[in-house]
Design an enzyme around this catalytic site. Structure first.
Site, PDB file in Angstrom:
ATOM      1  N   GLY A 128      25.591  66.177  43.482  1.00  0.00           N
ATOM      2  CA  GLY A 128      25.074  66.209  44.851  1.00  0.00           C
ATOM      3  C   GLY A 128      26.173  65.782  45.805  1.00  0.00           C
ATOM      4  O   GLY A 128      26.832  66.591  46.449  1.00  0.00           O
TER       5      GLY A 128
ATOM      6  N   GLU B 241      24.350  68.143  37.565  1.00  0.00           N
ATOM      7  CA  GLU B 241      23.532  67.989  38.779  1.00  0.00           C
ATOM      8  C   GLU B 241      24.309  67.259  39.874  1.00  0.00           C
ATOM      9  O   GLU B 241      23.896  66.194  40.335  1.00  0.00           O
ATOM     10  CB  GLU B 241      22.259  67.193  38.449  1.00  0.00           C
TER      11      GLU B 241
ATOM     12  N   CYS C 179      16.020  49.304  67.535  1.00  0.00           N
ATOM     13  CA  CYS C 179      15.737  47.886  67.695  1.00  0.00           C
ATOM     14  C   CYS C 179      15.696  47.163  66.354  1.00  0.00           C
ATOM     15  O   CYS C 179      14.626  46.748  65.883  1.00  0.00           O
ATOM     16  CB  CYS C 179      14.423  47.714  68.439  1.00  0.00           C
ATOM     17  N   GLU C 180      16.834  47.056  65.714  1.00  0.00           N
ATOM     18  CA  GLU C 180      17.001  46.335  64.450  1.00  0.00           C
ATOM     19  C   GLU C 180      18.446  45.854  64.437  1.00  0.00           C
ATOM     20  O   GLU C 180      19.348  46.621  64.776  1.00  0.00           O
ATOM     21  CB  GLU C 180      16.840  47.276  63.235  1.00  0.00           C
TER      22      GLU C 180
HETATM   23  C1  LIG Z   1      20.354  61.793  42.850  1.00  0.00           C
HETATM   24  C2  LIG Z   1      20.440  62.528  41.557  1.00  0.00           C
HETATM   25  C3  LIG Z   1      21.519  63.368  41.283  1.00  0.00           C
HETATM   26  C4  LIG Z   1      22.693  63.535  42.216  1.00  0.00           C
HETATM   27  O1  LIG Z   1      23.469  62.397  42.311  1.00  0.00           O
HETATM   28  P1  LIG Z   1      24.870  62.448  43.096  1.00  0.00           P
HETATM   29  O2  LIG Z   1      25.397  61.089  42.975  1.00  0.00           O
HETATM   30  O3  LIG Z   1      24.578  62.826  44.505  1.00  0.00           O
HETATM   31  O4  LIG Z   1      25.724  63.451  42.405  1.00  0.00           O
HETATM   32  C5  LIG Z   1      21.492  64.095  40.115  1.00  0.00           C
HETATM   33  N1  LIG Z   1      20.469  63.983  39.227  1.00  0.00           N
HETATM   34  C6  LIG Z   1      19.415  63.171  39.467  1.00  0.00           C
HETATM   35  C7  LIG Z   1      18.329  63.101  38.465  1.00  0.00           C
HETATM   36  C8  LIG Z   1      19.364  62.416  40.624  1.00  0.00           C
HETATM   37  O5  LIG Z   1      18.329  61.600  40.838  1.00  0.00           O
END
Ligand SMILES: *Cc1c(COP(=O)(O)O)cnc(C)c1O
Length: 424
Positions: free
Chosen positions: A275, A273, A342-343
């Site tokens: 990202g 997974e 504004c922070e």
């Molecule tokens: C956020 C998340 C990812 C992705 O994480 P990255 O660091 O962006 O690769 C994968 N699996 C789950 C369950 C997540 O919450």
């Protein structure tokens, strides 16, 4: 490796000078490089060739439909964490049979939506959630495929806000309690146990935590199989880090090669997974200098992008490189790059050495493709910015800039207030 480069002193995205895009869409905007996205996805995917696997892009990093579509076209699945993300994933053309659903707080309507869509599996994070999914599945006459997200109690050595595999974190089911949860899952009539899952955290720059987690999962899978449970999928989550400044994370090939032997011994289909590692360095945030000012202590460069557009510096204290779009032969100064919100926490960079900049000039905030737009808000009633995808010398607006009307969409003044007379 990415396709943002200086050509004759001006930063380009693939074949287009950034100033040309600015003329068309204004500032600020997020800018993504198609070639970089494709390259990152393919490098990651190919690192695992030779074993049965599925790359489920973790779309919370960047959930634009065009990106979903792109990764689906490259054979990717999607990791979603909400009904809204599932909706987007399907609209983007992802195959539901390649979607996994993660997250600690799935609601019944989200569970029903996912079951009706025919997703690959739910990554379940508590015994109560097992019962909830079983209940919904029974009501609509479906069998729900589930994996249990195991919390292996491993320190991912990353920022505390993005470490998820420790006992004190809310995520997953403690590895010692996992066998009990699996027994419950196999007894519930409308669930089908298909896998095991873990996700350690984000921006990991070492492989050891992954190796250690796999060792722990291995023992658990052995004992589950002895009890007759079928574990077909091993979901190792995401979390591989990228270089923002001077971090030296393993590249996807090193990452893969250091875990492949262990993975093979599971005799499972591997799910990943990723990202950040796919989209992080494939995107930048382009902004224009509004003003500069200084006092005895400090210099400030005030730009038109702010913490609502890119929250990572203020939220996590993250580092993003800030580059002038046009390199000039000028003196360098040390300054804070700040936005109009504004922070005092509204900054993109602090104490940064950068060439002296004048109002109207452009800056590029690098490595902003992940957790950039997707974490942006309308705070201070600032319309969310445009997103642009460049391929070679073509540019495509993949999300138009919001207008003022978008800011008040859905709001309503109740009748009793409309009837009251206005003072003043
Ligand atoms: C956020 C998340 C990812 C992705 O994480 P990255 O660091 O962006 O690769 C994968 N699996 C789950 C369950 C997540 O919450």
């Amino acid at each position: 490796m990415h396709y943002f480069e200086y050509i004759k002193g001006e930063l380009h995205c693939e074949g287009i000078p950034i100033s040309r895009i600015t003329e068309k869409v204004g500032t600020p905007f997020y800018l993504y490089s198609y070639k970089t996205l494709v390259r990152h996805f393919n490098v990651f995917n190919e690192a695992f060739q030779g074993i049965s696997h599925l790359v489920c892009y973790s779309m919370k990093a960047n959930s634009n439909l065009a990106l979903i579509r792109l990764f689906a076209s490259l054979g990717g699945g999607v990791d979603v964490v909400s009904g809204g993300e599932l909706y987007r994933a399907l609209k983007g053309g992802a195959d539901p049979r390649q979607i996994v659903f993660s997250g600690v707080g799935k609601k019944e309507e989200e569970i029903e939506f996912a079951l009706k869509s025919g997703i690959l599996m739910f990554n379940v994070e508590s015994s109560m959630e097992l019962r909830a999914i079983d209940g919904v599945a029974g009501r609509i006459n479906k069998k729900a495929p589930i994996a249990i997200r195991v919390n292996p109690d491993i320190d991912a050595k990353t920022h505390p806000y993005i470490t998820t595999g420790l006992k004190q974190n809310k995520f997953g089911i403690d590895i010692l309690r996992a066998p009990m949860a699996y027994r419950l899952a196999s007894e519930l009539p409308n669930l089908k146990v298909v896998g095991i899952d873990c996700h350690l955290g984000s921006q990991l720059v070492e492989v050891e935590p992954f190796v250690d987690a796999l060792k722990k999962l291995r023992r658990l899978v052995d004992s589950l199989r002895k009890e007759g449970m079928e574990i077909r999928y091993l979901d190792l989550g995401g979390g591989l880090g990228i270089t923002y400044n001077d971090e030296e994370p393993p590249d996807p090939v090193e990452y893969a090669s250091s875990i492949l032997d262990q993975i093979r011994s599971f005799d499972c289909t591997l799910i990943l997974e990723p990202g950040r590692v796919i989209v992080g360095n494939a995107g930048i945030l382009v902004s224009r200098v509004l003003y500069t000012k200084e006092n005895e202590e400090k210099r400030f460069i005030i730009v038109d992008a702010a913490m609502n557009d890119l929250v990572r510096p203020s939220y996590y204290g993250s580092f993003h490189q800030v580059l002038p779009v046009k390199k000039e032969n000028r003196e360098e100064i040390v300054a804070d790059v700040v936005g109009p919100v504004c922070e005092s926490a509204d900054f993109l960079a602090k104490g940064r050495k950068i060439q002296k900049l004048h109002p109207g000039e452009l800056i590029a905030v690098m490595s902003a493709g992940a957790y950039g737009f997707s974490m942006s808000t309308n705070y201070n009633s600032r319309p969310r910015v445009a997103e642009v995808l460049v391929r070679d010398d073509e540019m495509h607006v993949i999300r138009k800039r919001e207008g003022y009307e978008d800011l008040i969409r859905g709001e309503k003044i109740p009748k009793f207030l409309l009837e009251s007379t206005l003072k003043g």
